[in-house]
Write a protein that holds these residues in place. Structure first.
Motif, mmCIF file in Angstrom:
data_model
loop_
_atom_site.group_PDB
_atom_site.id
_atom_site.type_symbol
_atom_site.label_atom_id
_atom_site.label_comp_id
_atom_site.label_asym_id
_atom_site.label_seq_id
_atom_site.Cartn_x
_atom_site.Cartn_y
_atom_site.Cartn_z
ATOM 1 N N UNK A 6 0.831 -1.204 0.000
ATOM 2 C CA UNK A 6 0.000 0.000 0.000
ATOM 3 C C UNK A 6 0.868 1.258 0.000
ATOM 4 N N UNK A 7 0.570 2.155 -0.920
ATOM 5 C CA UNK A 7 1.218 3.461 -0.930
ATOM 6 C C UNK A 7 0.365 4.433 -0.128
ATOM 7 N N UNK A 8 0.995 5.176 0.763
ATOM 8 C CA UNK A 8 0.266 6.162 1.570
ATOM 9 C C UNK A 8 0.660 7.541 1.061
ATOM 10 N N UNK A 9 -0.344 8.289 0.617
ATOM 11 C CA UNK A 9 -0.053 9.566 -0.046
ATOM 12 C C UNK A 9 -0.805 10.696 0.666
ATOM 13 N N UNK A 10 -0.088 11.407 1.524
ATOM 14 C CA UNK A 10 -0.701 12.499 2.270
ATOM 15 C C UNK A 10 -0.500 13.830 1.570
ATOM 16 N N UNK A 11 -1.382 14.771 1.870
ATOM 17 C CA UNK A 11 -1.227 16.106 1.307
ATOM 18 C C UNK A 11 -2.390 16.983 1.712
ATOM 19 N N UNK A 12 -2.273 18.244 1.367
ATOM 20 C CA UNK A 12 -3.381 19.156 1.650
ATOM 21 C C UNK A 12 -4.449 19.016 0.560
ATOM 22 N N UNK A 13 -4.002 18.783 -0.672
ATOM 23 C CA UNK A 13 -4.924 18.598 -1.806
ATOM 24 C C UNK A 13 -5.944 19.740 -1.869
ATOM 25 N N UNK A 14 -5.409 20.954 -1.965
ATOM 26 C CA UNK A 14 -6.243 22.165 -1.864
ATOM 27 C C UNK A 14 -6.113 23.043 -3.101
ATOM 28 N N UNK A 15 -6.605 22.613 -4.285
ATOM 29 C CA UNK A 15 -7.335 21.371 -4.527
ATOM 30 C C UNK A 15 -6.408 20.287 -5.098
ATOM 31 N N UNK A 16 -6.968 19.062 -5.147
ATOM 32 C CA UNK A 16 -6.273 17.951 -5.805
ATOM 33 C C UNK A 16 -6.140 18.282 -7.291
ATOM 34 N N UNK A 17 -4.997 17.886 -7.889
ATOM 35 C CA UNK A 17 -4.769 18.199 -9.309
ATOM 36 C C UNK A 17 -4.141 17.007 -10.023
ATOM 37 N N UNK A 18 -3.930 17.169 -11.336
ATOM 38 C CA UNK A 18 -3.436 16.023 -12.112
ATOM 39 C C UNK A 18 -1.996 15.647 -11.744
ATOM 40 N N UNK A 19 -1.247 16.591 -11.176
ATOM 41 C CA UNK A 19 0.104 16.252 -10.699
ATOM 42 C C UNK A 19 0.021 15.179 -9.625
#
Ligand code: ATP
Length: 206
Positions: A6-19
């Motif tokens: 499992x890959x754990x991918x944290x972030x603010x995602x403000x907003x989520x984008x294609x990157x």
């Protein structure tokens, strides 16, 4: 029985984008992960700006963005805890809920990786997971340099080079606030959500 990778991918995602989506898919492929788990942060301790959308709105946008990829999943774990969102606490929690044979890999971009020595209980993190550090345009990264500040990190790290997409939430917040194009940089469903809720129109320049 072997556990899931499992890959754990944290972030603010403000907003989520294609990157975000493209590097998650690249890492999934490169490391043969079974799943990438996106974990939106309630508040990222090392980020200066106040987010433009509410935590629940950011979560909903990540859900919309991940819906079409069967290998992507979204966790609200950090949003159910009071901030700040420490990755170490998230990993401890995930470890408690997953079979012990599960293999956790933490995915971070090159800019975030440079801050690693300042992360809360970073040595515990390095004992719990493998790291994948993903190249990012305009954010040069040198693992040997990081090793001098965080000895041992290179033994636990895989570098993934690309796709190098020069997309950032900061730039997209500015674009949204000034009515410049964001299509093809933000998934259509997420853009529809942003428009429907009138997000990022006023506070984005703050
Ligand atoms: P902001 O511009 O608000 O700082 P961001 O675009 O960096 O946001 P985050 O949600 O902070 O997005 O990023 C979550 C993780 O994804 C971080 O580890 C970050 O380094 C990484 N990341 C974000 N965008 C990219 C990109 N285009 N290429 C590689 N990594 C990225």
């Amino acid at each position: 029985m072997t556990g899931q990778r499992i890959g754990v991918y944290g972030g603010t995602f403000d907003p989520v984008h294609i990157g975000h989506l493209a590097i998650a898919e690249e890492v999934r492929y490169a490391l043969r992960l079974d799943q990438v788990l996106f974990v939106p942060a309630a508040h990222q301790p090392l980020k200066g700006h106040a987010p433009g959308a509410t935590p629940l709105q950011r979560l909903e946008m990540v859900r919309l963005a991940c819906a079409s990829n069967p290998a992507f999943a979204v966790s609200d774990l950090e949003l159910r805890r009071p901030p700040p969102s420490y990755t170490r606490d998230t990993l401890v929690s995930l470890r408690q809920h997953l079979p012990p044979t599960s293999d956790l890999t933490l995915i971070i971009g090159a800019d975030a990786a440079r801050d690693l020595p300042r992360w809360y209980r970073v040595h515990e993190i390095l004992r719990m997971v493998y790291l994948v550090i993903v190249a990012r345009p305009d954010h040069p990264f040198d693992l040997a340099e990081l090793e001098t500040r965080l000895p041992g990190v290179s033994l636990r790290t895989t570098l993934v080079d690309g796709p190098r997409l020069a997309v950032s939430s900061t730039d997209l917040r500015l674009r949204l606030a000034t009515h410049r194009p964001t299509r093809c940089q933000i998934p259509d469903a997420v853009l529809g959500y942003i428009r429907h809720h009138g997000l990022y129109l006023r506070d984005a320049l703050a």
